[in-house]
Each structure stands twice: as structure tokens, then as C-alpha cells.
Design a protein around this motif. Structure first.
Motif, mmCIF file in Angstrom:
data_model
loop_
_atom_site.group_PDB
_atom_site.id
_atom_site.type_symbol
_atom_site.label_atom_id
_atom_site.label_comp_id
_atom_site.label_asym_id
_atom_site.label_seq_id
_atom_site.Cartn_x
_atom_site.Cartn_y
_atom_site.Cartn_z
ATOM 1 N N SER A 59 40.451 96.480 79.443
ATOM 2 C CA SER A 59 40.059 95.066 79.407
ATOM 3 C C SER A 59 41.198 94.286 78.780
ATOM 4 N N LEU A 60 41.764 93.340 79.532
ATOM 5 C CA LEU A 60 42.982 92.656 79.114
ATOM 6 C C LEU A 60 42.807 91.153 79.236
ATOM 7 N N GLY A 61 43.082 90.422 78.147
ATOM 8 C CA GLY A 61 43.069 88.969 78.223
ATOM 9 C C GLY A 61 42.260 88.323 77.121
ATOM 10 N N ALA A 62 41.782 87.114 77.385
ATOM 11 C CA ALA A 62 41.029 86.339 76.393
ATOM 12 C C ALA A 62 39.796 87.120 75.943
ATOM 13 N N CYS A 63 39.519 87.083 74.639
ATOM 14 C CA CYS A 63 38.457 87.931 74.106
ATOM 15 C C CYS A 63 37.086 87.564 74.668
ATOM 16 N N HIS A 64 36.898 86.299 75.108
ATOM 17 C CA HIS A 64 35.591 85.904 75.620
ATOM 18 C C HIS A 64 35.383 86.295 77.081
ATOM 19 N N ARG A 65 36.484 86.527 77.826
ATOM 20 C CA ARG A 65 36.329 86.872 79.247
ATOM 21 C C ARG A 65 37.592 87.576 79.752
ATOM 22 N N PRO A 66 37.821 88.833 79.353
ATOM 23 C CA PRO A 66 39.036 89.529 79.782
ATOM 24 C C PRO A 66 38.943 90.014 81.224
ATOM 25 N N ALA A 67 40.101 90.207 81.828
ATOM 26 C CA ALA A 67 40.162 90.879 83.124
ATOM 27 C C ALA A 67 40.058 92.382 82.891
ATOM 28 N N VAL A 68 39.660 93.124 83.916
ATOM 29 C CA VAL A 68 39.560 94.578 83.810
ATOM 30 C C VAL A 68 40.525 95.207 84.815
ATOM 31 N N ILE A 69 41.448 96.019 84.308
ATOM 32 C CA ILE A 69 42.393 96.747 85.149
ATOM 33 C C ILE A 69 41.914 98.190 85.235
ATOM 34 N N ARG A 70 41.649 98.658 86.452
ATOM 35 C CA ARG A 70 41.132 100.017 86.632
ATOM 36 C C ARG A 70 42.258 100.916 87.136
ATOM 37 N N TRP A 71 42.642 101.880 86.302
ATOM 38 C CA TRP A 71 43.726 102.794 86.655
ATOM 39 C C TRP A 71 43.229 104.051 87.364
ATOM 40 N N GLY A 72 42.038 104.498 87.049
ATOM 41 C CA GLY A 72 41.559 105.761 87.592
ATOM 42 C C GLY A 72 42.042 106.934 86.756
#
Length: 367
Positions: A71-84
């Protein structure tokens, strides 16, 4: 004889590769004992490729956690990067250090010793040690970290570039987010957590605008972590009074590779800010490339520079700006950053990271 100063990740990786190849070498280390110190690391496919060549990847998988997403980004609404699976391994630095050390005979590591002088010799480099030994080496390798004494003797300019940020690191005995990592932004602060082996989590907290040494008066506590919402509160609940926080400023230096047969690798050559999680991996890449040059009788500072300079310089630049990007405070810039992170397809971000990390492993046999 190849003399390596520094028994950190880069130095031990090179020593382990030379041991495997039956090359003559020794490691000089100023510490009295080799303790498994440090906190956490994120090992991506480039670092894993080197461990695979050493026959250590299976053991590392048992000691680490496969980090599946972040979970990356602003603490209230981060983006999610899925690596597997298997893209990123969260590991305690001490476990990586111990694995590398297990491949190297104790007789080839000179503890409580440092290099006090060196000079060019018809056969390579003559080295004088602090215990008064003199060695004639074909190559002298400076793997002695951010404050490298070998680098200091090669170059008069030793300026650090300070990012304006300080970082605190620790390890907690819990995995509140299972196999997910986080890196959350909030103004001048940043909070990260990476699951590692043994049901532990590596936690880091970064603050900007700190020009003075803030070690005593600014240790992260539950109040500061709770600024980051629910995930910060989850981490804060696992803080204990006896936690040891390591603290240091985030800085880098210009990339330098040494002179002729005196060669720099790892943080001695190119300390980078840790914002891309590539510091240890770059040192391992250096060790692999130098090992190949050494075994092919082509090793010199200039040869390693030709192989490595463009890639390392790119990581240094991107890592620097990633740190600035995370600590934006202008409201318009913050809003644009947060929208960008949410709008860019997560698969695109993951593929970009994978392409970079795998770029080394796919070309590691080409000299």
C-alpha cells in the motif's frame, strides 16, 4: 591475492563468489566481531539472482517473507501495488549477512584489522594493515561502506548530499499486515512497514526539515505513528519501551569507482538514499560484475565503471526524487501526486519495477 576491505553485504558477496570459484582472497574488517546487526531489507529479483548463483536462495526463502503487495501513498487512501509471489522478499539484514558469512572460511577474515596504507606495486597493490602485515594484492577492493577509508585515499572531495530527511528503523515482533507492506505519506512524515522472517516486521519512519541531530528528542512513538490512521495505529500497538531504533540522515554521494586496481563497490562507491529499496541489491550486483571481471582477468575500476555507471547513476537519481515525491507539502502538488498514484494502473507500476529488477538478472552473464 585479492584484498577486500569491509565485511558488509557487498564485501561478503564478493568473497563468497571468489570462494566458490577457488580464487585467493582475504577480507579485512575493523570490527572485533561480526554481529548480525541492522533491521530489514527488501530483496528484489536482481538480489535474488546473485543469491541463486551462490546456492543460497532456497535458504533465504525459508528465512524471509514473500511480500505480495504494498500500500503506497497518502495514508487516507493509498494505492495498492500487487507484486505476486517471490518478486520481493522481506528479510532481516542480519539473516542475509549470516547466510553470506556461512560460505566464507573464518581463516580468510581478518577481524580488528584495517588498511592503513596502500601503494601501487608491479604486481598490483601493496597493502599495509594495522597489525603491520604487508600484503601484495592483484586488486584492492573497497567495500567499506558510506565512510570508506579506501574512497577517501582515492578522492579528495568527500561531500555528502543531505536530503533534509532523517530515518528511524526498528523491528517489531509481529506481522500486523500479514504479507503486505506499506509506505504511507503525510506531509513531512513517512511511515513504512515490511514483513520479514520469524513473524517480524521491519518498521521505518522518516521526517523532513530536521537540520540538527534529532536522535534524542524525536524518537518515533505511538502518538506519531497514530497520525497515519488505522494502519499507523496497528503498528503503534506493537511498540514496546525496549525497542531499539536506529537513526541516521538520508544522504548520498557522487558515484565513484576507484582508480586502476583499487576498486570501490557498494556504499563505498555509490551510497544511495533507500527510497527504492535497492541499496543492498546494488552492492550485490557490483560484487557479481566485479567477480566476473576478476575471473576473466579484466578487472579495473574503469572496466567496472563501464559496466555499472549508467545503471547505478539512474538508481541514485530516481531514489533521490522518490524521497522528495513522498514528502511533498504544497497542497496542489500533494493532490496531484495522490491522484497520479491512484490513477496509474497498478499493473503498470508493478511491471516497471519488475522490468528494472529483472534487467540485471537477465544480462548478468554478459560482460
Amino acid at each position: 591475492m585479492i584484498v577486500i576491505q569491509g565485511a558488509g553485504i557487498a564485501g561478503l558477496t564478493l568473497a563468497a563468489l571468489l570462494e566458490k570459484a577457488g580464487q585467493e582472497y582475504c577480507v579485512v574488517e575493523r570490527a572485533e566481531v561480526l554481529n548480525t546487526i541492522g533491521t530489514g531489507l527488501l530483496l528484489q529479483p536482481n538480489a535474488q539472482a546473485v543469491l541463486s548463483e551462490l546456492g543460497l536462495l532456497r535458504e533465504m526463502l525459508q528465512l524471509s517473507t514473500c511480500v505480495e503487495s504494498m500500500s503506497l501513498g497518502a495514508c487516507h487512501r493509498p494505492a495498492v501495488i500487487r507484486w505476486g509471489n517471490d518478486f520481493a522478499l522481506g528479510v532481516h539484514r542480519g539473516d542475509l549477512h549470516s547466510l553470506l558469512l556461512s560460505l566464507i572460511p573464518a581463516s580468510k577474515i581478518f577481524l580488528s584489522t584495517s588498511i592503513v596504507d596502500w601503494k601501487e606495486h608491479p604486481l598490483g597493490v601493496e597493502v599495509k594493515l594495522s597489525d603491520h602485515q604487508r600484503l601484495v594484492a592483484t586488486h584492492l577492493i573497497g567495500a567499506d561502506g558510506l565512510r570508506s577509508s579506501i574512497r577517501h585515499t582515492c578522492y579528495s572531495s568527500q561531500e555528502y548530499r543531505y536530503s533534509g530527511q532523517w530515518c528511524w528503523r526498528t523491528v517489531i515482533n509481529a506481522k500486523p499486515f500479514d504479507d503486505q507492506a506499506i509506505e504511507l505519506f503525510k506531509g513531512s512524515y513517512r511511515l513504512g512497514a515490511i514483513p520479514i522472517g520469524c513473524q517480524q516486521t521491519y518498521v521505518y519512519w522518516v521526517s523532513s526539515h530536521l537540520e540538527q541531530d534529532p536522535v534524542e528528542q524525536f524518537v518515533p512513538d505511538q502518538t506519531r505513528l497514530c497520525l497515519f490512521g488505522e494502519k499507523g495505529e496497528q503498528l503503534a500497538s506493537h511498540l514496546t519501551p525496549d525497542l531499539l531504533w536506529l537513526c541516521h540522515p538520508l544522504c548520498d554521494r557522487a558515484v565513484r569507482w576507484g582508480k586502476k586496481k583499487v576498486i570501490l563497490i557498494g556504499d563505498a562507491a555509490h551510497p544511495v538514499t533507500p527510497n527504492l529499496g535497492q541499496g543492498a541489491a546494488l552492492g550485490m550486483e557490483d560484487a557479481w560484475c566485479l567477480y566476473r571481471l576478476l575471473t576473466q582477468k579484466q578487472a579495473s575500476a574503469e572496466a567496472l565503471k563501464r559496466m555499472r555507471h549508467a545503471r547505478v547513476k539512474s538508481v541514485r537519481r530516481l531514489s533521490w526524487w522518490a524521497g522528495k515525491f513522498a514528502h511533498l507539502e504544497n497542497p496542489v502538488a500533494v493532490k496531484l501526486r495522490d491522484i497520479t498514484l491512484r490513477c496509474v494502473p497498478e499493473q503498470m507500476i508493478a511491471k516497471t519495477q519488475l522490468r528494472f529488477a529483472e534487467g540485471f538478472s537477465q544480462g548478468m552473464y554478459r560482460i
